[in-house]
Design a protein around this motif. Sequence first.
Motif: not given
Length: 410
Positions: A15-16, A110-111, A41-45
Amino acid sequence: MDWNQVTHGLLAALGIGLLIGAVRERQHGTTRTLQAGVRTHALLALMGAVAMLLGLPAFLVALLAAAALAWTSYRISAADDPGLTGEITMLTTVLLGGLALEQPALAAALGVVVAILLWAKAPLARLSREVITDQEVRDALLLAACALVVLPMLPSEAVDPWGVLVPYKLWQIVVLVMGTGMLGHVALRAVGARWGLPVAGFFSGFASSTASVAGFGRSSRAAPALVPPSASAALLANLASLLLFAAVIGTTSPALLRASAWPLLAGALVLLGFAALGLRHVPDEAVPETSTAKAFQLQHALMIAVAIAAVLLVSEGLRQLFGQAGALVGATVAALGELHAAAASIASLTTSGGLELAQARWGVIALLASASLAKSVLAFLSGGARYGGIVSVGLGGMVVGAAAVAWLVG
């Protein structure tokens, strides 16, 4: 291993990443500079969460890999977009993904903060470059230094033989006066000229309600149509002063503030009611010259602290010579010139046991009456009979209301 916690953490990380990526995509999706969008960004998280699941060494490797990708992205886009926001965001997404596995609620919060900061790029840039002046930046830095650097370094024990001068508490009052001045300045800048008169009146009272009464009186002489709203602005300045008065008492003696809460509330409501009468038809003229370019006056805050220290010493000396009655008389006389210094004196003597709580509460009413008398005379001298009459009635009503409630609550 708690698989429920793992699943929760992975979903939070996903979700973040989706949230941060969506904001980046919305802002840069139509430009050639976007290197990391929703999917990246989804993959990085998720990479950060999975790496943390495998252990700290794996997470460090993942973070270094993300840093290498961010560096490559910067080299590609530096010519068109020299900023580092996108690259820093990629590393932040990995860190939040790892945190989501351990503390998903904190990571999600924080996200959201990161997403808000990314979305608010244009408003924040305008705020820092166009809205905030250099003087306001200097004032904010000075306030931060006083609150975060000077205040923690001061001793919290009394430095005089009588135990009434506590540097930490005195500097707290300095920071309080400066902080309220800063808030008032920001509010005045935010509302514009239409409501600038009442807002200027209210927030100028945090700096000096006496100066506000005189300033609005002088401006009302030049414009008779402004007499009622100017008087209301002066009463609002005294309402702000009353709030600061309560804050000074509460800083020094919370017990006295609790004992005086209802009388002070009654006085505040009376002031607000009289002020509202003159604000029913506020002209659209510019704000009178009661606001300044500076958010606060450090010299004024320091003078209040020095006055408080002097009144504390004088009141304690009178108490030593004449008992509680001497302390009350000294503080009441001092309130003719500086209400907040007298308030600190009464509250300090209450904390140290020099005054009984019931007597101190009536002492608070006496301080209000003394300060109101001085300001009423000033209102007649600066603004004439009509302006002075309105201001004196409002201030007198405040004192009567506070005294009546104090008598009722016993």
